[in-house]
Motif scaffolding. Structure first.
Motif, PDB file in Angstrom:
ATOM      1  N   SER A 255      52.106  57.867 -32.723  1.00 22.94           N
ATOM      2  CA  SER A 255      53.499  58.176 -33.042  1.00 22.94           C
ATOM      3  C   SER A 255      53.636  58.933 -34.356  1.00 22.94           C
ATOM      4  N   GLY A 256      52.508  59.220 -35.006  1.00 17.55           N
ATOM      5  CA  GLY A 256      52.553  59.961 -36.266  1.00 17.55           C
ATOM      6  C   GLY A 256      52.982  59.104 -37.441  1.00 17.55           C
ATOM      7  N   ILE A 257      52.680  57.800 -37.389  1.00 17.15           N
ATOM      8  CA  ILE A 257      53.067  56.876 -38.455  1.00 17.15           C
ATOM      9  C   ILE A 257      51.815  56.321 -39.125  1.00 17.15           C
ATOM     10  N   PRO A 258      51.491  56.764 -40.345  1.00 16.42           N
ATOM     11  CA  PRO A 258      50.352  56.187 -41.067  1.00 16.42           C
ATOM     12  C   PRO A 258      50.626  54.718 -41.385  1.00 16.42           C
ATOM     13  N   ILE A 259      49.621  53.873 -41.293  1.00 15.72           N
ATOM     14  CA  ILE A 259      49.802  52.447 -41.535  1.00 15.72           C
ATOM     15  C   ILE A 259      48.681  51.916 -42.417  1.00 15.72           C
ATOM     16  N   ILE A 260      48.926  50.751 -43.025  1.00 16.44           N
ATOM     17  CA  ILE A 260      47.929  50.097 -43.860  1.00 16.44           C
ATOM     18  C   ILE A 260      47.199  49.055 -43.020  1.00 16.44           C
ATOM     19  N   LEU A 261      45.873  49.120 -43.024  1.00 14.86           N
ATOM     20  CA  LEU A 261      45.058  48.144 -42.303  1.00 14.86           C
ATOM     21  C   LEU A 261      44.382  47.217 -43.311  1.00 14.86           C
ATOM     22  N   GLY A 262      44.369  45.928 -42.987  1.00 13.65           N
ATOM     23  CA  GLY A 262      43.660  44.955 -43.801  1.00 13.65           C
ATOM     24  C   GLY A 262      42.343  44.594 -43.133  1.00 13.65           C
ATOM     25  N   LEU A 263      41.243  44.720 -43.865  1.00 15.84           N
ATOM     26  CA  LEU A 263      39.912  44.397 -43.350  1.00 15.84           C
ATOM     27  C   LEU A 263      39.416  43.133 -44.037  1.00 15.84           C
ATOM     28  N   GLU A 264      38.743  42.287 -43.266  1.00 18.41           N
ATOM     29  CA  GLU A 264      38.187  41.055 -43.833  1.00 18.41           C
ATOM     30  C   GLU A 264      36.821  40.765 -43.238  1.00 18.41           C
ATOM     31  N   ALA A 265      35.988  40.112 -44.048  1.00 17.18           N
ATOM     32  CA  ALA A 265      34.681  39.625 -43.583  1.00 17.18           C
ATOM     33  C   ALA A 265      34.374  38.372 -44.391  1.00 17.18           C
ATOM     34  N   GLY A 266      34.537  37.216 -43.757  1.00 17.68           N
ATOM     35  CA  GLY A 266      34.301  35.965 -44.464  1.00 17.68           C
ATOM     36  C   GLY A 266      35.285  35.775 -45.601  1.00 17.68           C
ATOM     37  N   GLU A 267      34.823  35.118 -46.667  1.00 12.27           N
ATOM     38  CA  GLU A 267      35.694  34.812 -47.804  1.00 12.27           C
ATOM     39  C   GLU A 267      35.564  35.831 -48.936  1.00 12.27           C
ATOM     40  N   ASN A 268      34.556  36.692 -48.875  1.00 12.55           N
ATOM     41  CA  ASN A 268      34.261  37.548 -50.025  1.00 12.55           C
ATOM     42  C   ASN A 268      34.625  39.008 -49.847  1.00 12.55           C
ATOM     43  N   PHE A 269      35.144  39.378 -48.674  1.00 14.35           N
ATOM     44  CA  PHE A 269      35.473  40.787 -48.447  1.00 14.35           C
ATOM     45  C   PHE A 269      36.916  40.908 -47.973  1.00 14.35           C
ATOM     46  N   ASN A 323      36.095  48.306 -33.351  1.00 15.44           N
ATOM     47  CA  ASN A 323      35.372  47.154 -32.802  1.00 15.44           C
ATOM     48  C   ASN A 323      33.998  46.949 -33.436  1.00 15.44           C
ATOM     49  N   SER A 324      33.598  47.883 -34.306  1.00 15.44           N
ATOM     50  CA  SER A 324      32.271  47.790 -34.941  1.00 15.44           C
ATOM     51  C   SER A 324      32.367  48.290 -36.384  1.00 15.44           C
ATOM     52  N   LEU A 325      33.174  47.613 -37.200  1.00 11.77           N
ATOM     53  CA  LEU A 325      33.354  48.054 -38.584  1.00 11.77           C
ATOM     54  C   LEU A 325      32.067  47.949 -39.391  1.00 11.77           C
ATOM     55  N   GLY A 326      31.145  47.098 -38.936  1.00 11.82           N
ATOM     56  CA  GLY A 326      29.878  46.951 -39.637  1.00 11.82           C
ATOM     57  C   GLY A 326      29.055  48.223 -39.663  1.00 11.82           C
ATOM     58  N   VAL A 327      29.346  49.173 -38.752  1.00 16.42           N
ATOM     59  CA  VAL A 327      28.650  50.461 -38.764  1.00 16.42           C
ATOM     60  C   VAL A 327      28.988  51.224 -40.038  1.00 16.42           C
ATOM     61  N   THR A 328      30.242  51.110 -40.478  1.00 12.78           N
ATOM     62  CA  THR A 328      30.683  51.794 -41.694  1.00 12.78           C
ATOM     63  C   THR A 328      30.459  50.924 -42.928  1.00 12.78           C
ATOM     64  N   TYR A 329      30.850  49.662 -42.819  1.00  9.06           N
ATOM     65  CA  TYR A 329      30.708  48.732 -43.949  1.00  9.06           C
ATOM     66  C   TYR A 329      29.450  47.889 -43.707  1.00  9.06           C
ATOM     67  N   THR A 330      28.304  48.506 -43.950  1.00 12.99           N
ATOM     68  CA  THR A 330      27.015  47.929 -43.542  1.00 12.99           C
ATOM     69  C   THR A 330      26.718  46.598 -44.209  1.00 12.99           C
ATOM     70  N   LYS A 336      36.306  42.825 -39.761  1.00  4.03           N
ATOM     71  CA  LYS A 336      37.270  43.060 -38.689  1.00  4.03           C
ATOM     72  C   LYS A 336      38.608  43.491 -39.271  1.00  4.03           C
ATOM     73  N   ILE A 337      39.390  44.158 -38.445  1.00  4.96           N
ATOM     74  CA  ILE A 337      40.777  44.458 -38.817  1.00  4.96           C
ATOM     75  C   ILE A 337      41.583  43.192 -38.574  1.00  4.96           C
ATOM     76  N   THR A 338      42.139  42.623 -39.629  1.00  2.00           N
ATOM     77  CA  THR A 338      42.868  41.362 -39.484  1.00  2.00           C
ATOM     78  C   THR A 338      44.380  41.534 -39.481  1.00  2.00           C
ATOM     79  N   PHE A 339      44.870  42.624 -40.074  1.00  2.00           N
ATOM     80  CA  PHE A 339      46.310  42.846 -40.028  1.00  2.00           C
ATOM     81  C   PHE A 339      46.624  44.332 -40.175  1.00  2.00           C
ATOM     82  N   ALA A 340      47.800  44.701 -39.740  1.00  2.00           N
ATOM     83  CA  ALA A 340      48.301  46.075 -39.884  1.00  2.00           C
ATOM     84  C   ALA A 340      49.734  46.005 -40.382  1.00  2.00           C
ATOM     85  N   ILE A 341      50.022  46.762 -41.433  1.00  3.37           N
ATOM     86  CA  ILE A 341      51.375  46.822 -41.977  1.00  3.37           C
ATOM     87  C   ILE A 341      51.949  48.203 -41.651  1.00  3.37           C
ATOM     88  N   VAL A 342      53.050  48.198 -40.929  1.00  5.08           N
ATOM     89  CA  VAL A 342      53.636  49.440 -40.418  1.00  5.08           C
ATOM     90  C   VAL A 342      54.925  49.757 -41.161  1.00  5.08           C
TER      91      VAL A 342
END
Length: 494
Positions: A255-269, A323-330, A336-342
């Motif tokens: 829809s042409g709407i940039p959004i903020i994504l929240g990424l998480e991995a355990g308690e430290n990321f 579905n494979s964020l670990g490829v980028t954030y090795t 994982k993407i845990t939330f999206a703010i639109v």
């Protein structure tokens, strides 16, 4: 006196030497230059750069007066601007006023990168054209930016990026600034914001100090978006499955709407990035291998795509696999993407989840949809009625005159949800054979229907029981709408 130097972007040694020569007092380390060079890795190697110092960057200067000027270790208040071109930079020809050279010089402008004297993280903000990248197999939101360089007015289409400095600006502030920088450049309804004003805005909601920054919570980010002129929607994977969250993200991006994504991995990321585009897929291949189930309607938002993002710790236009964020954030293999703010316009009342459910419900009420001999694919997105009607006259758009005329004469609100309908064969050819338009200011009922046609059957929004047979001898197939996101298909024009 302003220092100007030019060179080739592939020669990082020359670039580093010029920075050292122009600003020896910055005392950049080997790690500082590695940081800069890593940010240039995704650029074509035949580009020319021009270094300019001193340069007054409003964003760094804002952080300087609020924070860095008060530190014991002295910081330069000026910045360096690196300007990118696809051809040589000849300052003598510019001074001579060579009109032919000046014209080609302006058209070769591909963006800029700001360096600041923060040793650990020297790259500040940038706007770079996708044309300057080694790989740009994607479609994204774009805005137009204009600068003044050596007396010349230069313009470029791109998406803003900023790197955190680790103290005054972290990923959350970077993401908020990026959103506002884009929207203020794209639409006159919004104003740009400096980091200090952003902190002042959020400070009213919290008792803790805002600088040095420890990041922001989801609630604080959402509050800031609401205070900056938007309606803030938060989608969380605790409320819905991971795949459904990705589908909602794709729908807003489409829809042409940039959004903020929240990424998480355990308690430290914990990390925040801005998503503003997606990769181009081979639709024919993906549709062919799609597992057809008993559903009559298949939403293409579930087809696998990578997202294009601005990550303040990475190079601009970073491609991530949802579905494979670990490829980028090795180092964060479980990320994982845990939330999206639109950030939605305040006049949009129907969100994507409601629009999708309502569209499917309405379509299945029609006999011609239910009795289709093969599964139908749908593509859902939000746009403005003005943009949609203007697209009907695009040379890339093919639509039967009878449908085009009906759409142009129809009265639509400012924002509309569009659901394109077609078979697998239609979508392979980037065509649709049916259209459902919903009122984005409407509610979750059939009264939100503005326009519908499929299989040469037309229904009016006021009376869905009244059916009109178009009886057209011409094909009623049409080109899928493409105005929300830009790419090579329109030469990256806004």
């Amino acid at each position: 006196m302003i220092n100007y130097r030019a060179g080739n972007i592939a020669n990082t040694y020359e670039l580093n030497q010029l920075i050292t020569k122009i600003c020896p007092h910055w005392n950049f380390s080997k790690e500082s230059f590695e940081f800069i060079n890593n940010r240039l890795n995704n650029l074509k190697q035949d580009l020319t750069f021009a270094i300019e110092y001193p340069y007054v960057d409003s964003i760094y200067r804002d952080s300087y007066y609020e924070y860095f000027a008060s530190k014991h270790i002295p910081y330069d208040r000026n910045s360096i601007r690196i300007t990118l071109f696809s051809q040589e930079v000849n300052f003598e020809k510019l001074v001579d006023g060579n009109s032919e050279y000046i014209e080609s010089f302006r058209s070769s402008f591909l963006g800029f990168i700001i360096l600041r004297p923060t040793i650990d993280r020297p790259v500040a903000r940038s706007v770079i054209s996708p044309k300057a990248l080694k790989n740009h197999n994607f479609e994204i939101c774009l805005a137009r930016y204009t600068i003044e360089f050596f007396g010349q007015k230069l313009s470029v289409n791109g998406f803003p990026h900023i790197s955190q400095d680790g103290e005054a600006i972290t990923c959350a502030e970077s993401s908020l600034w990026t959103l506002l920088e884009y929207y203020s450049s794209k639409y006159k309804d919004y104003n740009p914001i400096t980091p200090s004003k952003l902190r002042k805005l959020i400070r009213s909601t919290t008792g803790r100090r805002m600088i040095p920054s420890n990041g922001l919570t989801i609630a604080e980010i959402s509050y800031a978006i609401s205070e900056l002129g938007f309606t803030s929607l938060v989608y969380h994977n605790k409320d819905q499955s991971e795949n459904i969250l990705h589908e909602e993200i794709y729908t807003y991006i489409e829809s042409g709407i940039p959004i903020i994504l929240g990424l998480e991995a355990g308690e430290n990321f914990r990390h925040a990035i801005v998503c503003f585009g997606h990769s181009i897929i081979d639709l024919a291949r993906e549709v062919d291998k799609f597992e057809i189930n008993s559903e009559k309607l298949i939403d293409i938002s579930c087809l696998p795509r990578n997202f294009i993002s601005m990550d303040d710790n990475r190079t601009p236009y970073l491609e991530i696999q949802p579905n494979s964020l670990g490829v980028t954030y090795t180092k964060q293999t479980t990320a994982k993407i845990t939330f999206a703010i639109v950030p939605l316009n305040k006049r949009i009342y129907m969100e994507s989840t409601i629009a999708r459910a309502l569209a499917k419900k309405i379509l299945l009420e029609f006999k011609e949809i239910r009795e289709s001999r093969e599964p139908l694919f749908i593509r859902l997105f939000l746009t403005t009625s003005r943009s949609f009607k203007q697209s009907l006259f695009s040379p890339n758009t093919k639509m039967a005159k009878v449908i085009k005329k009906l759409l142009l004469y129809n009265s639509f609100p400012r924002f509309i949800w569009i659901c394109e309908i077609g078979t697998a064969e239609n979508f392979r050819n980037e065509q649709g054979q049916g259209l459902l338009i919903l009122d984005a200011t409407g509610g979750n009922s059939n009264s939100s229907i503005l326009f519908y046609y499929f299989d040469k059957k037309l229904r009016n929004s006021k009376d869905l029981t009244s059916e009109t047979d178009l009886n057209s001898r011409d094909s009623l197939l049409f080109s899928l709408y493409k105005n929300n996101l830009k790419g090579e298909w329109n030469d990256w024009e806004t």
